[in-house]
Design a protein around this motif. Structure first.
Motif, mmCIF file in Angstrom:
data_model
loop_
_atom_site.group_PDB
_atom_site.id
_atom_site.type_symbol
_atom_site.label_atom_id
_atom_site.label_comp_id
_atom_site.label_asym_id
_atom_site.label_seq_id
_atom_site.Cartn_x
_atom_site.Cartn_y
_atom_site.Cartn_z
ATOM 1 N N ASN A 16 39.350 44.388 47.957
ATOM 2 C CA ASN A 16 40.721 44.199 48.434
ATOM 3 C C ASN A 16 41.219 42.762 48.344
ATOM 4 O OD1 ASN A 16 41.019 46.944 49.002
ATOM 5 N ND2 ASN A 16 40.185 46.693 51.050
ATOM 6 N N ASP A 17 40.479 41.871 47.694
ATOM 7 C CA ASP A 17 40.965 40.514 47.447
ATOM 8 C C ASP A 17 41.864 40.530 46.214
ATOM 9 O OD1 ASP A 17 39.552 39.462 49.545
ATOM 10 O OD2 ASP A 17 38.033 38.471 48.316
ATOM 11 N N ILE A 18 42.857 39.651 46.210
ATOM 12 C CA ILE A 18 43.691 39.461 45.028
ATOM 13 C C ILE A 18 43.194 38.196 44.348
ATOM 14 C CG2 ILE A 18 46.011 39.032 44.168
ATOM 15 C CD1 ILE A 18 47.068 40.566 46.597
ATOM 16 N N VAL A 19 42.713 38.335 43.098
ATOM 17 C CA VAL A 19 42.130 37.202 42.379
ATOM 18 C C VAL A 19 42.849 37.008 41.047
ATOM 19 C CG1 VAL A 19 39.849 37.451 43.424
ATOM 20 C CG2 VAL A 19 40.354 38.682 41.336
ATOM 21 N N ASN A 20 42.837 35.772 40.573
ATOM 22 C CA ASN A 20 43.374 35.464 39.247
ATOM 23 C C ASN A 20 42.225 35.448 38.262
ATOM 24 O OD1 ASN A 20 46.172 35.092 39.692
ATOM 25 N ND2 ASN A 20 45.739 33.137 40.683
ATOM 26 N N VAL A 21 42.350 36.230 37.201
ATOM 27 C CA VAL A 21 41.333 36.276 36.155
ATOM 28 C C VAL A 21 42.023 36.133 34.807
ATOM 29 C CG1 VAL A 21 39.738 37.726 37.477
ATOM 30 C CG2 VAL A 21 41.416 38.805 35.997
ATOM 31 N N LYS A 22 41.241 35.848 33.789
ATOM 32 C CA LYS A 22 41.810 35.805 32.441
ATOM 33 C C LYS A 22 42.224 37.217 32.042
ATOM 34 C CE LYS A 22 39.536 31.670 30.894
ATOM 35 N NZ LYS A 22 38.783 31.008 29.843
ATOM 36 N N ALA A 23 43.266 37.298 31.247
ATOM 37 C CA ALA A 23 43.848 38.595 30.884
ATOM 38 C C ALA A 23 42.828 39.510 30.205
ATOM 39 C CB ALA A 23 45.059 38.391 29.986
ATOM 40 N N GLY A 24 42.014 38.977 29.326
ATOM 41 C CA GLY A 24 41.030 39.800 28.623
ATOM 42 C C GLY A 24 39.987 40.373 29.558
ATOM 43 N N TYR A 25 39.523 39.578 30.509
ATOM 44 C CA TYR A 25 38.528 40.042 31.476
ATOM 45 C C TYR A 25 39.109 41.160 32.332
ATOM 46 C CZ TYR A 25 35.039 39.732 35.245
ATOM 47 O OH TYR A 25 34.070 40.009 36.169
ATOM 48 N N GLY A 26 40.352 41.016 32.735
ATOM 49 C CA GLY A 26 40.994 42.051 33.535
ATOM 50 C C GLY A 26 41.229 43.326 32.760
ATOM 51 N N ARG A 27 41.841 43.203 31.561
ATOM 52 C CA ARG A 27 42.188 44.382 30.759
ATOM 53 C C ARG A 27 40.969 45.081 30.164
ATOM 54 N NH1 ARG A 27 46.008 41.053 28.443
ATOM 55 N NH2 ARG A 27 44.676 40.906 26.616
ATOM 56 N N ASN A 28 39.974 44.305 29.743
ATOM 57 C CA ASN A 28 38.857 44.891 29.006
ATOM 58 C C ASN A 28 37.651 45.243 29.859
ATOM 59 O OD1 ASN A 28 40.297 44.568 26.599
ATOM 60 N ND2 ASN A 28 39.553 42.472 26.363
ATOM 61 N N TYR A 29 37.552 44.687 31.066
ATOM 62 C CA TYR A 29 36.375 44.975 31.884
ATOM 63 C C TYR A 29 36.745 45.533 33.256
ATOM 64 C CZ TYR A 29 32.058 44.469 34.467
ATOM 65 O OH TYR A 29 30.967 44.731 35.254
ATOM 66 N N LEU A 30 37.481 44.758 34.049
ATOM 67 C CA LEU A 30 37.726 45.147 35.437
ATOM 68 C C LEU A 30 38.516 46.452 35.561
ATOM 69 C CD1 LEU A 30 38.556 41.674 37.009
ATOM 70 C CD2 LEU A 30 36.443 42.971 37.225
ATOM 71 N N ILE A 31 39.614 46.568 34.846
ATOM 72 C CA ILE A 31 40.455 47.765 34.980
ATOM 73 C C ILE A 31 39.786 49.007 34.384
ATOM 74 C CG2 ILE A 31 42.676 48.792 34.339
ATOM 75 C CD1 ILE A 31 43.850 45.927 34.654
ATOM 76 N N PRO A 32 39.227 48.965 33.146
ATOM 77 C CA PRO A 32 38.592 50.179 32.607
ATOM 78 C C PRO A 32 37.372 50.639 33.408
ATOM 79 C CG PRO A 32 38.985 48.608 30.838
ATOM 80 C CD PRO A 32 39.306 47.915 32.121
ATOM 81 N N LYS A 33 36.620 49.706 34.017
ATOM 82 C CA LYS A 33 35.440 50.068 34.806
ATOM 83 C C LYS A 33 35.808 50.526 36.215
ATOM 84 C CE LYS A 33 32.124 48.733 31.941
ATOM 85 N NZ LYS A 33 31.066 49.540 31.432
ATOM 86 N N GLY A 34 37.084 50.447 36.574
ATOM 87 C CA GLY A 34 37.518 50.868 37.904
ATOM 88 C C GLY A 34 37.196 49.845 38.988
ATOM 89 N N LYS A 35 36.944 48.612 38.592
ATOM 90 C CA LYS A 35 36.602 47.569 39.552
ATOM 91 C C LYS A 35 37.838 46.835 40.057
ATOM 92 C CE LYS A 35 32.061 46.872 37.531
ATOM 93 N NZ LYS A 35 31.037 46.788 38.541
ATOM 94 N N GLY A 36 38.988 47.096 39.460
ATOM 95 C CA GLY A 36 40.209 46.436 39.886
ATOM 96 C C GLY A 36 41.443 47.103 39.316
ATOM 97 N N VAL A 37 42.601 46.747 39.883
ATOM 98 C CA VAL A 37 43.893 47.215 39.390
ATOM 99 C C VAL A 37 44.826 46.016 39.306
ATOM 100 C CG1 VAL A 37 43.687 49.562 40.288
ATOM 101 C CG2 VAL A 37 44.719 47.795 41.698
ATOM 102 N N ILE A 38 45.862 46.125 38.488
ATOM 103 C CA ILE A 38 46.841 45.049 38.348
ATOM 104 C C ILE A 38 47.585 44.890 39.677
ATOM 105 C CG2 ILE A 38 48.950 44.330 37.175
ATOM 106 C CD1 ILE A 38 47.924 45.790 34.694
ATOM 107 N N ALA A 39 47.752 43.643 40.105
ATOM 108 C CA ALA A 39 48.384 43.347 41.393
ATOM 109 C C ALA A 39 49.898 43.269 41.230
ATOM 110 C CB ALA A 39 47.829 42.049 41.953
ATOM 111 N N SER A 40 50.517 44.420 40.995
ATOM 112 C CA SER A 40 51.976 44.487 40.894
ATOM 113 C C SER A 40 52.558 44.484 42.315
ATOM 114 C CB SER A 40 52.386 45.762 40.160
ATOM 115 O OG SER A 40 51.960 46.888 40.880
#
Length: 172
Positions: A16-40
């Motif tokens: 539940n933390d909001i973190v800043n990551v590089k776009a590639g790490y977010g799109r290619n790892y965190l979001i597809p693995k279900g470890k995070g969602v975009i903080a809209s």
């Protein structure tokens, strides 16, 4: 890119933390693995509402973590390892070994909660256990050679930092 974490990721943040990551790490790892969602903005509102509703549960988890931390406050570990004549271990002492030693003492701690570098020499070291994002415990770990005399070591001796390194004699 801002991401809301769905689980604890060591070195990045907690659930539940909001973190800043590089776009590639977010799109290619965190979001597809279900470890995070975009903080809209709508996702942030949902997160705030969920945290408000879960405040009691989070407080109970923190109290449980503090209870576990208090139980480990005075624990000091002595781990026996096979050692060469130069003081270097065969293999390394890591979080799994610390977890096993704690289990022998009656403390069930998951090795994933233990943060430490792999130990490859004899000496005194520190293992940090992260029970909760606000509750951590440092456990002194003393690595000794197998076959060395079995000596009961008081907690004060193990917990004391090494003040000076022994120097090898210089050959001229």
């Amino acid at each position: 890119m801002e991401i809301i974490l769905k689980e604890d990721i060591i070195g990045l943040g907690f659930k539940n933390d909001i973190v800043n990551v590089k776009a590639g790490y977010g799109r290619n790892y965190l979001i597809p693995k279900g470890k995070g969602v975009i903080a809209s903005p709508p996702a942030k509102k949902v997160l705030a509402e969920n945290l408000k509703q879960q405040a009691h549960k989070i407080a109970a988890m923190k109290a449980e973590a503090e209870k576990k931390a208090e139980a480990l406050k005075d624990v000091a570990l002595v781990i026996m390892a096979k050692v060469s004549t130069t003081g270097v271990t065969y293999g390394s002492v890591n979080a799994a070994h610390v977890s096993e030693e704690l289990k022998k003492l009656g403390h069930e701690i998951d090795r994933k909660l233990i943060v430490m570098r792999d130990i490859k020499t004899v000496g005194d070291f520190i293992a940090t256990i992260h029970f909760h994002k606000e509750v951590t415990v440092e456990i002194p770990v003393k690595v000794v050679a197998e076959g060395a005399e079995q000596i009961e070591v008081p907690v004060e001796e193990v917990a004391a930092p090494v003040e000076s390194e022994t120097e090898a004699p210089v050959e001229e």
